[in-house]
Design a protein around this motif. Structure first.
Motif, short mmCIF file in Angstrom:
data_model
loop_
_atom_site.label_atom_id
_atom_site.label_comp_id
_atom_site.label_asym_id
_atom_site.label_seq_id
_atom_site.Cartn_x
_atom_site.Cartn_y
_atom_site.Cartn_z
N LEU A 19 0.80 -1.21 0.00
CA LEU A 19 0.00 0.00 0.00
C LEU A 19 0.84 1.27 0.00
N TRP A 20 0.26 2.29 -0.61
CA TRP A 20 0.67 3.66 -0.37
C TRP A 20 -0.39 4.27 0.54
N LEU A 21 0.02 4.86 1.65
CA LEU A 21 -0.88 5.57 2.54
C LEU A 21 -0.62 7.05 2.32
N ARG A 22 -1.60 7.75 1.76
CA ARG A 22 -1.39 9.15 1.36
C ARG A 22 -2.47 10.05 1.96
N VAL A 23 -2.04 11.23 2.37
CA VAL A 23 -2.98 12.23 2.88
C VAL A 23 -3.92 12.65 1.74
N PRO A 24 -5.22 12.79 2.01
CA PRO A 24 -6.14 13.22 0.95
C PRO A 24 -5.73 14.56 0.35
N ARG A 25 -6.05 14.72 -0.94
CA ARG A 25 -5.75 15.95 -1.68
C ARG A 25 -7.01 16.44 -2.37
N PRO A 26 -7.02 17.72 -2.75
CA PRO A 26 -8.11 18.18 -3.61
C PRO A 26 -8.18 17.32 -4.87
N GLY A 27 -9.37 16.90 -5.21
CA GLY A 27 -9.56 16.03 -6.37
C GLY A 27 -9.77 14.57 -6.02
N ASP A 28 -9.57 14.21 -4.75
CA ASP A 28 -9.75 12.82 -4.32
C ASP A 28 -11.21 12.47 -4.05
N VAL A 56 -20.76 13.43 -4.07
CA VAL A 56 -19.37 13.61 -4.49
C VAL A 56 -18.81 14.90 -3.90
N ALA A 57 -19.62 15.95 -3.86
CA ALA A 57 -19.16 17.22 -3.30
C ALA A 57 -18.83 17.08 -1.82
N GLU A 58 -19.63 16.31 -1.09
CA GLU A 58 -19.34 16.09 0.34
C GLU A 58 -18.07 15.28 0.52
N SER A 59 -17.83 14.32 -0.33
CA SER A 59 -16.59 13.54 -0.25
C SER A 59 -15.39 14.41 -0.60
N GLU A 60 -15.56 15.31 -1.56
CA GLU A 60 -14.48 16.24 -1.91
C GLU A 60 -14.20 17.19 -0.74
N GLU A 61 -15.24 17.64 -0.09
CA GLU A 61 -15.05 18.51 1.08
C GLU A 61 -14.31 17.76 2.18
N PHE A 62 -14.65 16.49 2.37
CA PHE A 62 -13.94 15.67 3.35
C PHE A 62 -12.45 15.60 3.03
N ALA A 63 -12.13 15.37 1.76
CA ALA A 63 -10.72 15.28 1.34
C ALA A 63 -9.98 16.57 1.66
N ARG A 64 -10.60 17.70 1.35
CA ARG A 64 -9.92 18.99 1.56
C ARG A 64 -9.80 19.32 3.05
N ARG A 65 -10.84 19.05 3.82
CA ARG A 65 -10.76 19.31 5.26
C ARG A 65 -9.74 18.39 5.93
N SER A 66 -9.64 17.17 5.45
CA SER A 66 -8.65 16.23 6.00
C SER A 66 -7.23 16.71 5.74
N ALA A 67 -7.01 17.26 4.55
CA ALA A 67 -5.68 17.80 4.23
C ALA A 67 -5.30 18.95 5.16
N VAL A 68 -6.27 19.82 5.42
CA VAL A 68 -6.04 20.96 6.32
C VAL A 68 -5.76 20.47 7.74
N SER A 69 -6.54 19.52 8.22
CA SER A 69 -6.36 18.98 9.57
C SER A 69 -5.00 18.31 9.73
N PHE A 76 -5.17 13.02 11.68
CA PHE A 76 -4.39 12.45 10.58
C PHE A 76 -5.27 11.46 9.82
N THR A 77 -5.45 11.72 8.54
CA THR A 77 -6.22 10.83 7.68
C THR A 77 -5.35 10.41 6.51
N TRP A 78 -5.40 9.12 6.18
CA TRP A 78 -4.69 8.61 5.01
C TRP A 78 -5.65 7.82 4.14
N LEU A 79 -5.55 8.00 2.84
CA LEU A 79 -6.22 7.12 1.89
C LEU A 79 -5.27 5.97 1.58
N LEU A 80 -5.81 4.78 1.44
CA LEU A 80 -5.00 3.59 1.21
C LEU A 80 -5.11 3.20 -0.25
N TRP A 81 -4.00 3.23 -0.95
CA TRP A 81 -3.97 2.96 -2.39
C TRP A 81 -3.16 1.70 -2.66
#
Length: 198
Positions: A19-28, A56-69, A76-81
């Motif tokens: 896995l790659w564990l990556r912090v969410p980004r805009p566009g995720d 989708v907009a709410e999931s995008e907001e989650f990604a952006r707020r997670s990056a800020v946090s 700390f939030t990571w997406l697992l790829w």
């Protein structure tokens, strides 16, 4: 005691065997939303945020707020790829940060089509090392509903020990019935604490 966690220099991407564990980004947001929609019926009984299907907009907001946090060191939030396919496997994170200990809780979810393959256990082991080695944590917790056998199995496989059951600790987000919460923990050994402070 760590006074200023915002000054911690920590990576925004971690690596495990598969896995790659990556912090969410805009566009995720679209990829997150697709994984949640696929897994909604499995996530809904256990996760309050999955009580309703997100847009989708709410999931995008989650990604952006997670990056800020993450940048603010508030959570700390990571997406697992998947390294092999590039697919989103699920997500994991650390919340309820107590920097005076330091201690924190680990949470996780996996998309339905990727369940049962050990990905979440792999991610939790990676995050446990990250917390102890880079964040200076002394205690990590995993909490889950007493009926959530799969989540409890992950905690046990990752080396967490059941410390107790909090009876009638919360109301279920759908049924409103009182439920019990299992508390699993991993702690840094005394010898590790001594060597890290020397």
């Amino acid at each position: 005691m760590l006074q200023r966690p915002i000054l911690l220099d920590i990576p925004d991407r971690l690596e495990s065997e598969r896995l790659w564990l990556r912090v969410p980004r805009p566009g995720d947001g679209a990829a997150i939303n697709q994984a949640v929609r696929e897994s909604f019926e499995e996530l809904r009984p256990w996760l309050p945020w999955a009580a309703t299907l997100p847009t989708v907009a709410e999931s995008e907001e989650f990604a952006r707020r997670s990056a800020v946090s993450y940048l603010a060191r508030e959570a700390f939030t990571w997406l697992l790829w998947s390294k092999q396919t590039g697919d989103l496997i699920g997500a994991s994170g650390m919340h309820d940060l107590n920097w005076s200990a330091p201690s924190m809780q680990i949470g996780y979810w996996v998309r339905t089509s990727m369940a049962g393959q050990g990905y979440i256990t792999e991610a939790v082991r990676t995050l446990t090392r990250f917390a102890f080695d880079l964040l200076g944590a002394y205690r990590l917790e995993i909490r889950c509903d007493e009926r959530n056998e799969r989540s409890a199995a992950v905690a046990r496989r990752a080396g967490f020990v059941l410390e107790g059951v909090l009876r009638n600790e919360r109301r279920h987000h759908l049924s409103q019935e009182l439920r019990n919460t299992m508390v699993f923990a991993a702690v840094k050994a005394p010898s590790e604490r001594a060597s890290s402070s020397s």
